[in-house]
Design a protein around this motif. Structure first.
Motif, PDB file in Angstrom:
ATOM      1  N   ALA A  99       1.364  -1.546   0.521  1.00 44.58           N
ATOM      2  CA  ALA A  99      -0.117   0.094  -0.332  1.00 44.58           C
ATOM      3  C   ALA A  99       0.473   1.051  -0.002  1.00 44.58           C
ATOM      4  N   THR A 100       0.639   2.002  -1.213  1.00 42.91           N
ATOM      5  CA  THR A 100       1.694   3.483  -0.737  1.00 42.91           C
ATOM      6  C   THR A 100       0.468   4.000  -1.523  1.00 42.91           C
ATOM      7  N   TRP A 101       1.415   5.900  -1.461  1.00 43.24           N
ATOM      8  CA  TRP A 101       0.163   7.028  -1.483  1.00 43.24           C
ATOM      9  C   TRP A 101       1.205   7.963  -2.546  1.00 43.24           C
ATOM     10  N   PRO A 102       0.846   8.561  -3.385  1.00 46.15           N
ATOM     11  CA  PRO A 102       1.972   9.488  -4.070  1.00 46.15           C
ATOM     12  C   PRO A 102       1.842  10.677  -3.440  1.00 46.15           C
ATOM     13  N   VAL A 103       2.633  11.667  -4.256  1.00 44.72           N
ATOM     14  CA  VAL A 103       3.365  12.658  -3.732  1.00 44.72           C
ATOM     15  C   VAL A 103       3.557  13.143  -5.618  1.00 44.72           C
ATOM     16  N   LEU A 104       3.127  14.238  -6.311  1.00 46.02           N
ATOM     17  CA  LEU A 104       3.369  14.145  -7.670  1.00 46.02           C
ATOM     18  C   LEU A 104       3.629  15.687  -7.684  1.00 46.02           C
ATOM     19  N   LEU A 105       5.715  15.601  -7.903  1.00 43.70           N
ATOM     20  CA  LEU A 105       5.600  16.931  -8.010  1.00 43.70           C
ATOM     21  C   LEU A 105       6.222  17.017  -9.570  1.00 43.70           C
ATOM     22  N   VAL A 106       5.208  18.514  -9.553  1.00 46.78           N
ATOM     23  CA  VAL A 106       4.877  19.123 -10.925  1.00 46.78           C
ATOM     24  C   VAL A 106       6.130  20.101 -11.642  1.00 46.78           C
ATOM     25  N   ARG A 107       6.986  20.820 -12.326  1.00 41.46           N
ATOM     26  CA  ARG A 107       7.829  22.116 -12.640  1.00 41.46           C
ATOM     27  C   ARG A 107       6.258  22.074 -13.628  1.00 41.46           C
ATOM     28  N   HIS A 108       6.200  23.278 -13.427  1.00 41.10           N
ATOM     29  CA  HIS A 108       5.232  24.545 -14.461  1.00 41.10           C
ATOM     30  C   HIS A 108       5.169  24.296 -15.561  1.00 41.10           C
ATOM     31  N   GLY A 109       4.464  24.467 -16.839  1.00 38.81           N
ATOM     32  CA  GLY A 109       4.465  24.232 -18.025  1.00 38.81           C
ATOM     33  C   GLY A 109       5.650  25.792 -19.118  1.00 38.81           C
ATOM     34  N   ARG A 110       5.527  25.510 -19.984  1.00 34.84           N
ATOM     35  CA  ARG A 110       6.411  26.488 -20.520  1.00 34.84           C
ATOM     36  C   ARG A 110       5.369  27.284 -20.500  1.00 34.84           C
ATOM     37  N   ALA A 111       6.807  28.837 -20.107  1.00 33.75           N
ATOM     38  CA  ALA A 111       6.028  30.099 -19.769  1.00 33.75           C
ATOM     39  C   ALA A 111       6.735  30.963 -20.756  1.00 33.75           C
ATOM     40  N   ARG A 112       5.512  32.086 -20.886  1.00 30.85           N
ATOM     41  CA  ARG A 112       6.909  33.114 -21.916  1.00 30.85           C
ATOM     42  C   ARG A 112       8.258  33.437 -20.935  1.00 30.85           C
ATOM     43  N   ARG A 113       9.090  33.472 -22.351  1.00 31.35           N
ATOM     44  CA  ARG A 113      10.895  34.656 -22.267  1.00 31.35           C
ATOM     45  C   ARG A 113      10.579  35.533 -21.008  1.00 31.35           C
ATOM     46  N   ARG A 114      11.546  35.944 -20.043  1.00 31.34           N
ATOM     47  CA  ARG A 114      10.620  37.251 -19.018  1.00 31.34           C
ATOM     48  C   ARG A 114      11.532  38.309 -19.510  1.00 31.34           C
ATOM     49  N   SER A 115      12.127  37.865 -20.895  1.00 30.93           N
ATOM     50  CA  SER A 115      12.660  39.008 -22.038  1.00 30.93           C
ATOM     51  C   SER A 115      11.302  39.303 -22.344  1.00 30.93           C
ATOM     52  N   ALA A 116      10.639  38.704 -22.693  1.00 30.26           N
ATOM     53  CA  ALA A 116       9.239  38.947 -23.548  1.00 30.26           C
ATOM     54  C   ALA A 116       8.226  38.989 -22.392  1.00 30.26           C
ATOM     55  N   TRP A 117       8.228  39.706 -21.805  1.00 31.56           N
ATOM     56  CA  TRP A 117       6.644  40.255 -20.911  1.00 31.56           C
ATOM     57  C   TRP A 117       7.796  41.566 -19.749  1.00 31.56           C
ATOM     58  N   GLN A 118       6.584  42.460 -20.513  1.00 32.85           N
ATOM     59  CA  GLN A 118       6.394  43.341 -19.774  1.00 32.85           C
ATOM     60  C   GLN A 118       5.632  43.364 -18.007  1.00 32.85           C
ATOM     61  N   GLY A 119       4.888  42.448 -17.634  1.00 32.48           N
ATOM     62  CA  GLY A 119       4.340  42.009 -16.907  1.00 32.48           C
ATOM     63  C   GLY A 119       5.491  41.432 -15.539  1.00 32.48           C
ATOM     64  N   GLY A 120       4.816  41.844 -14.445  1.00 30.82           N
ATOM     65  CA  GLY A 120       5.668  41.597 -13.029  1.00 30.82           C
ATOM     66  C   GLY A 120       6.209  39.922 -13.295  1.00 30.82           C
ATOM     67  N   GLU A 121       6.686  39.509 -12.204  1.00 27.97           N
ATOM     68  CA  GLU A 121       7.376  37.971 -12.397  1.00 27.97           C
ATOM     69  C   GLU A 121       6.132  37.078 -12.428  1.00 27.97           C
ATOM     70  N   ASP A 122       5.010  37.877 -11.025  1.00 30.78           N
ATOM     71  CA  ASP A 122       4.095  37.355 -10.963  1.00 30.78           C
ATOM     72  C   ASP A 122       3.336  36.209 -11.318  1.00 30.78           C
ATOM     73  N   THR A 123       3.825  37.090 -12.653  1.00 27.17           N
ATOM     74  CA  THR A 123       1.984  37.884 -13.917  1.00 27.17           C
ATOM     75  C   THR A 123       2.549  36.602 -15.282  1.00 27.17           C
ATOM     76  N   ARG A 124       3.693  35.885 -15.150  1.00 28.79           N
ATOM     77  CA  ARG A 124       4.467  35.853 -16.167  1.00 28.79           C
ATOM     78  C   ARG A 124       3.857  34.245 -16.702  1.00 28.79           C
ATOM     79  N   PRO A 125       2.672  33.924 -18.300  1.00 31.73           N
ATOM     80  CA  PRO A 125       1.031  33.522 -18.038  1.00 31.73           C
ATOM     81  C   PRO A 125       2.478  31.966 -19.013  1.00 31.73           C
TER      82      PRO A 125
END
Length: 319
Positions: free
Chosen positions: A140-166
């Motif tokens: 009997a086990t249970w999982p922890v699923l560690l996910v890295r977010h999907g590909r986001a807009r480049r920092r250099s191409a995003w004018q908004g704040g780092e927390d809003t980069r989609p």
């Protein structure tokens, strides 16, 4: 040729039972399994095949040995298996195949009886592993699923704040294709960085499965940079208690902290399989860490042990 399936198990009257299927076309007893669909991941295929051949909604546990053999005509085939349990809250006391022309009977039998019923000798290998895990008390086990977010807009191409980069269109596809992977392991809790690229990565699964999302500042890049101990404490809290399968979605700079918490709970062979070099996980990739009770080799020393990482797998959402 690649295929996937599962050894569904349950305890009935103190006995370990597994679910076998009978295929009329071959007149054999085997495990529910089948070929992958285009772009389908192995875990998603395993759950789908179990559903189609037995009518049972499966939740995957730890991986079991693969089975390799040669089909007629010399085509090699590899079948990947997992230990699995019926989904909670559904009556699976009986199993009803949904494709009777392929599978005409699905039968729960005691595991030791299944050793005799299996037609193909190679199919005994995952069952022997299942029996050993049961004997050790570590099935009997249970999982922890560690996910890295999907590909986001480049920092250099995003004018908004780092927390809003989609997410980019590719990242959105990765997020959607994570849904069947997370579902295969019964993810019932989501913890995420509140930054847009993480929150958007878990949104498709949250909406599809009706699982609420909890946002934690400790999982942001800034949170881990300024207070890494707090980020690690989040992982420790997830690992310390047996709880519903938990998704943890975060950023590349946070991954070393999270992986260190996992490695500290893993025996050397499992720790060696954890990502150890930057970028640790690719965008849209998920590490499934199977948590369970550690093997107790010396009953004379019954001391309490923390849950351990007993197996690990890596999958990526399709771009």
């Amino acid at each position: 040729m690649h295929a996937a399936g599962a050894l569904l198990w349950r305890l009935a009257g103190g006995h370990l039972e597994v679910l076998l299927v009978h295929r009329p076309g071959y007149d054999d007893w085997s495990w529910p399994k089948g070929k992958l669909h285009k772009h389908e991941t192995l875990p998603a295929a395993a759950v789908r095949e179990v559903r189609e051949e037995t009518g049972v909604e499966a939740v995957l546990g730890r991986p079991l040995p693969t089975v390799r053999y040669v089909l007629g005509g010399g085509t090699p085939k590899v079948c990947w298996y997992w230990a699995a349990t019926p989904a909670a809250g559904i009556d699976h006391s009986t199993a009803v195949p949904t494709t009777p022309e392929e599978v005409d009977e699905a039968r729960w039998v005691e595991a030791v009886q299944a050793l005799e019923m299996l037609t193909r000798r190679a199919d005994r290998a995952p069952l022997m592993a299942l029996l050993e895990l049961h004997a050790d008390g570590t099935l009997a086990t249970w999982p922890v699923l560690l996910v890295r977010h999907g590909r986001a807009r480049r920092r250099s191409a995003w004018q908004g704040g780092e927390d809003t980069r989609p997410l980019t269109a590719t990242g959105q596809n990765q997020a959607r294709s994570l849904v069947p992977i997370l579902s295969a392991y019964g993810a019932a809790r989501i913890l995420t960085s509140p930054w847009a690229r993480c929150a958007l990565t878990v949104t498709p699964y949250s909406e599809a499965a009706g699982v609420p999302v909890a946002v934690l500042e400790e999982l942001t890049e800034d949170g881990a940079r300024h207070a890494p101990d707090r980020a690690r404490a989040v992982l420790e809290s997830v690992l310390s208690l047996r709880q519903p399968a938990t998704v943890v979605c975060t950023h590349r700079p946070v991954l070393p902290v999270a992986l260190a918490a996992l490695a500290a709970r893993a025996p050397d062979p499992v720790a060696a399989r954890l990502p150890a070099a930057d970028p640790y996980l690719r965008t849209g990739e998920v590490l499934i860490a199977h948590i369970g009770r550690p093997v107790r080799r010396n009953p004379a020393k019954p001391g309490r042990k923390k849950p351990a990482v007993v197996a690990a797998e890596l999958y990526r959402g399709r771009s």
